[in-house]
Design a protein around this motif. Sequence first.
Motif, PDB file in Angstrom:
ATOM      1  N   THR A  25       0.799  -1.226   0.000  1.00  0.00           N
ATOM      2  CA  THR A  25       0.000   0.000   0.000  1.00  0.00           C
ATOM      3  C   THR A  25       0.832   1.277   0.000  1.00  0.00           C
ATOM      4  N   ASN A  26       2.051   1.199   0.464  1.00  0.00           N
ATOM      5  CA  ASN A  26       2.925   2.378   0.556  1.00  0.00           C
ATOM      6  C   ASN A  26       4.129   2.166  -0.355  1.00  0.00           C
ATOM      7  N   LYS A  27       4.072   2.737  -1.553  1.00  0.00           N
ATOM      8  CA  LYS A  27       5.136   2.496  -2.525  1.00  0.00           C
ATOM      9  C   LYS A  27       6.467   3.149  -2.124  1.00  0.00           C
ATOM     10  N   GLY A  28       6.385   4.249  -1.399  1.00  0.00           N
ATOM     11  CA  GLY A  28       7.606   4.876  -0.911  1.00  0.00           C
ATOM     12  C   GLY A  28       8.340   3.972   0.065  1.00  0.00           C
ATOM     13  N   PHE A  29       7.565   3.388   1.005  1.00  0.00           N
ATOM     14  CA  PHE A  29       8.189   2.475   1.958  1.00  0.00           C
ATOM     15  C   PHE A  29       8.668   1.203   1.259  1.00  0.00           C
ATOM     16  N   ALA A  30       7.927   0.728   0.259  1.00  0.00           N
ATOM     17  CA  ALA A  30       8.350  -0.471  -0.466  1.00  0.00           C
ATOM     18  C   ALA A  30       9.698  -0.244  -1.137  1.00  0.00           C
ATOM     19  N   ALA A  31       9.877   0.927  -1.786  1.00  0.00           N
ATOM     20  CA  ALA A  31      11.159   1.233  -2.427  1.00  0.00           C
ATOM     21  C   ALA A  31      12.271   1.340  -1.396  1.00  0.00           C
ATOM     22  N   LEU A  32      11.974   1.971  -0.266  1.00  0.00           N
ATOM     23  CA  LEU A  32      12.968   2.085   0.799  1.00  0.00           C
ATOM     24  C   LEU A  32      13.340   0.713   1.340  1.00  0.00           C
ATOM     25  N   TYR A  33      12.353  -0.127   1.591  1.00  0.00           N
ATOM     26  CA  TYR A  33      12.604  -1.456   2.150  1.00  0.00           C
ATOM     27  C   TYR A  33      13.482  -2.287   1.218  1.00  0.00           C
ATOM     28  N   TYR A  34      13.135  -2.347  -0.059  1.00  0.00           N
ATOM     29  CA  TYR A  34      13.917  -3.176  -0.976  1.00  0.00           C
ATOM     30  C   TYR A  34      15.317  -2.601  -1.206  1.00  0.00           C
ATOM     31  N   ALA A  35      15.465  -1.268  -1.164  1.00  0.00           N
ATOM     32  CA  ALA A  35      16.794  -0.674  -1.311  1.00  0.00           C
ATOM     33  C   ALA A  35      17.674  -1.001  -0.110  1.00  0.00           C
ATOM     34  N   VAL A  36      17.100  -0.947   1.099  1.00  0.00           N
ATOM     35  CA  VAL A  36      17.871  -1.286   2.298  1.00  0.00           C
ATOM     36  C   VAL A  36      18.259  -2.759   2.285  1.00  0.00           C
ATOM     37  N   VAL A  37      17.335  -3.639   1.872  1.00  0.00           N
ATOM     38  CA  VAL A  37      17.661  -5.061   1.776  1.00  0.00           C
ATOM     39  C   VAL A  37      18.753  -5.290   0.728  1.00  0.00           C
ATOM     40  N   ALA A  38      18.709  -4.532  -0.376  1.00  0.00           N
ATOM     41  CA  ALA A  38      19.746  -4.651  -1.407  1.00  0.00           C
ATOM     42  C   ALA A  38      21.116  -4.258  -0.864  1.00  0.00           C
ATOM     43  N   ILE A  39      21.145  -3.178  -0.071  1.00  0.00           N
ATOM     44  CA  ILE A  39      22.412  -2.747   0.530  1.00  0.00           C
ATOM     45  C   ILE A  39      22.926  -3.816   1.495  1.00  0.00           C
ATOM     46  N   GLY A  40      22.020  -4.366   2.308  1.00  0.00           N
ATOM     47  CA  GLY A  40      22.435  -5.416   3.236  1.00  0.00           C
ATOM     48  C   GLY A  40      22.946  -6.646   2.516  1.00  0.00           C
ATOM     49  N   SER A  41      22.269  -7.029   1.441  1.00  0.00           N
ATOM     50  CA  SER A  41      22.719  -8.183   0.665  1.00  0.00           C
ATOM     51  C   SER A  41      24.071  -7.913   0.024  1.00  0.00           C
ATOM     52  N   GLN A  42      24.273  -6.672  -0.423  1.00  0.00           N
ATOM     53  CA  GLN A  42      25.536  -6.300  -1.051  1.00  0.00           C
ATOM     54  C   GLN A  42      26.698  -6.414  -0.068  1.00  0.00           C
ATOM     55  N   HIS A  43      26.458  -6.122   1.203  1.00  0.00           N
ATOM     56  CA  HIS A  43      27.500  -6.203   2.230  1.00  0.00           C
ATOM     57  C   HIS A  43      27.658  -7.609   2.801  1.00  0.00           C
TER      58      HIS A  43
END
Length: 500
Positions: A25-43
């Motif tokens: 329902t919140n596309k802003g939070f969805a983008a933030l969530y997946y970007a943070v998970v991407a950063i964590g996966s990258q590290h």
Amino acid sequence: MYPFLDPESFKQQTASPDLSRLISTNKGFAALYYAVVAIGSQHNDGGSFEAGVGEAWSYFERALSYFQDLIFFRGSLTTVQALMAIAVFSSTMSAFQFEQFMLSEAAIMAQGLGYNRSNGPHEVSQRRTFWVLYFMEKVSCFITGKVSVFQDSNISCAIPDVKESTFVDYDYFFSFLRYARLVSRIHKNLLTINAIQQPALAYNSKVQSLLSELESWRLSIPERFRAGEPFRARLMREPLAQTIALMTHYLYLNALLTLSWTLLHFSAAKLETRQQLDLKRELMRTSRSVLELTKWIDVSPSTPVWMLAVLPLSCLMILFDIVVHNPNHPEASLSLALLDIAGGHFSRLEFASKGTLPCSLIAQFAHLARQYVFEQRENKNKTKSNKPTDSDPVCGARQPDAEAEPPSSSSTNTLPMADIPITGTSQPIDPLPELSRDLLELDPATASLWDSSPIGSNDQLFIPLIDDPSYRIEDFEILGIDLKDLFDYPYPILSGDGGL
């Protein structure tokens, strides 16, 4: 390193049973969530040096899929944070073409929402987000030469206390903000069109003032993190301490390179020969410091590309120019050793990327420089051995040295004023001209930049400038290899459910 999120609040949202509904329902939070998970996966070994490859990229692609919704709908704090998280991931090798664009959009949105003037008691999150964005955007623009969106004269919000970015003796968040403000002034006062058109005296005065401010910033940092001091990894036990120390060193060295080169390039005609030499020495020492620190760089997909490749490559090319144009300089051997170290760093990068980045080509510059210096020294030794002496039965009387050894090509009068060589003399140099004395009297802290020791014949340094009329433009082209292609390879246009 980029503490724009409140840790407790974000953890509560991600641990909520309603996380799936919130994402849908919140596309802003969805983008933030997946970007943070991407950063964590990258590290955590999920990243890659290649675009479109790896687990981290799959999460990053999901975050990118919301980009149109982030830009064209009403902005919010979460939306700004989502763009910043995407920019953090994009600062690395696999996606760096997105970084500047994301930061610019986030800066425009943050100013539109008034975060640059947020000072209310309940606006701590806005202030935290704004100042992290300010640092990221200003440093990125300084490194890439882009124009910043932020106007410093329109910022009035207070800097918040951020506990996550503070060691016992070093508040690196506040220190980095001071640096961002400084490089913003460097860009405005020295690197814009209006700045270049100002009188030489005013321009040089600003360079000296900014050099003094940069030194003050360096001295404000605790000694174990301080740039210009030996890098002591054993003193940095805290998490991220080594990374923050290396980043502090490289931020300082990058600004010092810019100021030294600016003063040498634009002001050499107004400087005494001794000052030109000191600037060239400073340029050489700074480049060598950058290459010496490459052994501490974490060669991984999560390392920002400007630390991993851009700054080391720039300094490698500067040092390569200095070595091949000054093969008989007393410190040429040390510079060759550091070129080998830099070559090893780029070979590590090619190995870590599994050949995706053909960086071992750069290591050949060290081989070329060493071979050239060896040949020049061999020729010089042969010339000395063939010089006629008093006992020579053929030549008879000893010939003057000036006839036996003609001056080298680097000592001719065809060089531009910035590269006038220094003659070998043990006599003291003439007093500084009036302009130079005025520059040194601006601030006593900058007086140490100029060395007052006598100049020897082996101390001269020649550094070519791109606008030197004695060089043809073809001389600067590397036939068959475009170094930009090592990192700026084309990226596929994403398509499908998670594409652009």
